[in-house]
Motif scaffolding. Sequence first.
Motif, PDB file in Angstrom:
ATOM      1  N   SER A  80      57.100  15.003  10.421  1.00 49.86           N
ATOM      2  CA  SER A  80      55.782  14.393  10.450  1.00 49.86           C
ATOM      3  C   SER A  80      55.747  13.157   9.559  1.00 49.86           C
ATOM      4  CB  SER A  80      54.757  15.426   9.962  1.00 49.86           C
ATOM      5  OG  SER A  80      53.452  14.985  10.187  1.00 49.86           O
ATOM      6  N   THR A  90      48.471  10.132  12.040  1.00 46.90           N
ATOM      7  CA  THR A  90      49.575  11.030  11.710  1.00 46.90           C
ATOM      8  C   THR A  90      50.256  11.468  12.998  1.00 46.90           C
ATOM      9  OG1 THR A  90      48.408  11.811   9.756  1.00 46.90           O
ATOM     10  CG2 THR A  90      50.201  13.192  10.557  1.00 46.90           C
ATOM     11  N   TYR A  91      51.576  11.482  12.971  1.00 46.26           N
ATOM     12  CA  TYR A  91      52.382  11.891  14.124  1.00 46.26           C
ATOM     13  C   TYR A  91      53.253  13.068  13.696  1.00 46.26           C
ATOM     14  CZ  TYR A  91      51.061   7.171  15.446  1.00 46.26           C
ATOM     15  OH  TYR A  91      50.340   6.034  15.717  1.00 46.26           O
ATOM     16  N   THR A  92      53.281  14.109  14.512  1.00 48.22           N
ATOM     17  CA  THR A  92      54.099  15.280  14.222  1.00 48.22           C
ATOM     18  C   THR A  92      54.920  15.635  15.450  1.00 48.22           C
ATOM     19  OG1 THR A  92      52.426  16.110  12.681  1.00 48.22           O
ATOM     20  CG2 THR A  92      54.069  17.694  13.458  1.00 48.22           C
ATOM     21  N   TYR A 121      53.129   9.215   8.955  1.00 51.92           N
ATOM     22  CA  TYR A 121      51.865   8.554   9.294  1.00 51.92           C
ATOM     23  C   TYR A 121      51.998   7.043   9.214  1.00 51.92           C
ATOM     24  CZ  TYR A 121      51.250   7.908   4.264  1.00 51.92           C
ATOM     25  OH  TYR A 121      51.420   7.538   2.953  1.00 51.92           O
ATOM     26  N   HIS A 143      49.333  13.840  17.677  1.00 56.04           N
ATOM     27  CA  HIS A 143      48.862  12.712  16.879  1.00 56.04           C
ATOM     28  C   HIS A 143      47.385  12.902  16.587  1.00 56.04           C
ATOM     29  CE1 HIS A 143      46.739  10.513  20.174  1.00 56.04           C
ATOM     30  NE2 HIS A 143      47.551  11.240  20.906  1.00 56.04           N
ATOM     31  N   GLY A 191      58.039  18.500   5.992  1.00 53.64           N
ATOM     32  CA  GLY A 191      58.148  19.214   7.266  1.00 53.64           C
ATOM     33  C   GLY A 191      58.993  20.452   7.087  1.00 53.64           C
TER      34      GLY A 191
END
Length: 133
Positions: free
Chosen positions: A63, A74-76, A65, A94, A57
């Motif tokens: 970020s 995936t989450y950011t 997953y 996401h 990041g």
Amino acid sequence: MKSLFSLLLACTLLNACSGTHSTIKEGYAYQVTEDQAAVLVDSVIRSNIANDRMLPGSKLVASGYDRSIIDTQTYTATAIAVPRLSAFGFEIQHKGTMFNGPAKAKRLYRILNERAVLAAPRVLLNASSSSHH
């Protein structure tokens, strides 16, 4: 006709597993410093994603997953500067194929807001934009 329906269903299901939650889109931000914003986005991802699933990041973007057999989500978390208010808005994005991905993203967004409100006051983005030149 049946294959068209199957294609539309597949597209709908895949799109249902991606999205964005944003304080900016909801019209508010928090008067935190850049360092506080960085800690908020990093901590909300790190506290909900295994260390070996963290992705590269930057200071204001974290970020990671989740993976389950063949599905990945995936989450950011991102902090977005609002200089005129000395504030930062926050966003959780996401994307993936996990069934519970949208629910987890919503929970991450709620946690991020809960932590941000403890750190600093919430400010409305349109509060000081009433005068036009």
